[in-house]
Design an enzyme around this catalytic site. Structure first.
Site, mmCIF file in Angstrom:
data_model
loop_
_atom_site.group_PDB
_atom_site.id
_atom_site.type_symbol
_atom_site.label_atom_id
_atom_site.label_comp_id
_atom_site.label_asym_id
_atom_site.label_seq_id
_atom_site.Cartn_x
_atom_site.Cartn_y
_atom_site.Cartn_z
ATOM 1 N N ASP A 2 0.858 -1.179 0.000
ATOM 2 C CA ASP A 2 0.000 0.000 0.000
ATOM 3 C C ASP A 2 0.895 1.230 0.000
ATOM 4 O OD1 ASP A 2 0.859 -0.210 2.685
ATOM 5 O OD2 ASP A 2 -1.011 0.597 3.489
ATOM 6 N N TYR A 4 3.050 4.654 0.778
ATOM 7 C CA TYR A 4 3.721 5.230 1.953
ATOM 8 C C TYR A 4 2.727 6.085 2.718
ATOM 9 C CZ TYR A 4 8.229 4.180 -0.395
ATOM 10 O OH TYR A 4 9.301 3.586 -1.005
ATOM 11 N N PHE A 44 6.660 2.374 -4.097
ATOM 12 C CA PHE A 44 8.067 2.539 -3.695
ATOM 13 C C PHE A 44 8.675 3.889 -4.090
ATOM 14 C CE2 PHE A 44 7.614 -2.146 -3.977
ATOM 15 C CZ PHE A 44 7.852 -2.447 -2.641
ATOM 16 N N HIS A 53 10.037 -8.935 0.979
ATOM 17 C CA HIS A 53 9.862 -7.490 0.824
ATOM 18 C C HIS A 53 11.195 -6.775 1.071
ATOM 19 C CE1 HIS A 53 8.210 -3.445 1.525
ATOM 20 N NE2 HIS A 53 7.152 -3.872 0.859
#
Length: 225
Positions: free
Chosen positions: A64, A66, A77, A186
């Site tokens: 999801d 930031y 990202f 991740h």
């Protein structure tokens, strides 16, 4: 909330008339009116806007947006050039350097990737300020699953880069033998050392694209002055 207006619109149009989407739209609109939500509403569909369906070569799937002030702008990202590089992206850049020798840039703006056909998509497209994953389960997953199904059905090779468990769970939807699926932990500081570092997704992506007669991605993010 922004709208989808390019070649994504036709295959995703059925979603907009489904009951779940009506509830999702109402909930998200209320959230924007009542609290602080990221990204800015006009950037919610930015990933689709910058990377038309016909141009998608690679999908990087995040969780999801930031949730810090000024960070999210619709590409997973990525942050705008004036914003400090978040820890997950620091690790992505480190792997990119170790994998392809790319220079580590002085900012975190990934629009260059999006404009080359890298769809930078989160499974959930909005978030409350300072509350990670707070918009989980309100309908976004159903919408982004529809987009993933559309991508799976494309009659051309696409690389799916699935980082972390929510993204990896989507691998079950990807059954088109033309595609390449790359899974790794991740890139967050909590899990990057469990197999993200050394996974070499960037070189594997380019080798696959070249083997299919496609132009590889120029992964180098140029520094800003």
């Amino acid at each position: 909330m922004g709208a989808i207006a390019n070649d994504w619109l036709e295959p995703l149009k059925p979603e907009f008339s489904k009951p779940y989407y009506a509830k999702l739209y109402k909930k998200v609109r209320e959230e924007y009116q009542q609290t602080l939500v990221f990204p800015p509403s006009e950037d919610v569909f930015r990933a689709f806007e910058l990377t038309p369906l016909s141009q998608v070569k690679v999908v990087i799937l995040g969780q999801d947006p930031y949730h810090g002030e000024g960070q999210a702008h619709g590409l997973c990202f990525s942050v705008r050039p004036e914003v400090a590089i978040p820890p997950s992206l620091v690790n992505i850049y480190q792997e990119l350097h170790d994998d392809l020798g790319c220079q580590i840039p002085n900012h975190g703006f990934l629009e260059k990737w999006a404009r080359q056909g890298v769809l930078l998509l989160n499974t959930v497209l909005t978030v409350r300020a300072h509350q990670a994953y707070s918009h989980r389960g309100i309908g976004w997953e159903e919408f982004t699953d529809a987009a993933i199904r559309v991508l799976n059905e494309q009659d051309r090779p696409i690389v799916f880069i699935l980082w972390g468990k929510p993204a990896q769970a989507k691998a079950a939807m990807l059954n088109n033998p033309k595609h390449l699926i790359l899974k790794a932990p991740h890139p967050s500081p909590l899990s990057a050392y469990r197999g993200f570092f050394g996974s070499r997704p960037f070189s594997q992506t380019n080798q696959f694209l070249e083997s299919q007669g496609e132009v590889p991605i120029d992964w180098q993010i140029d520094p800003v002055e």
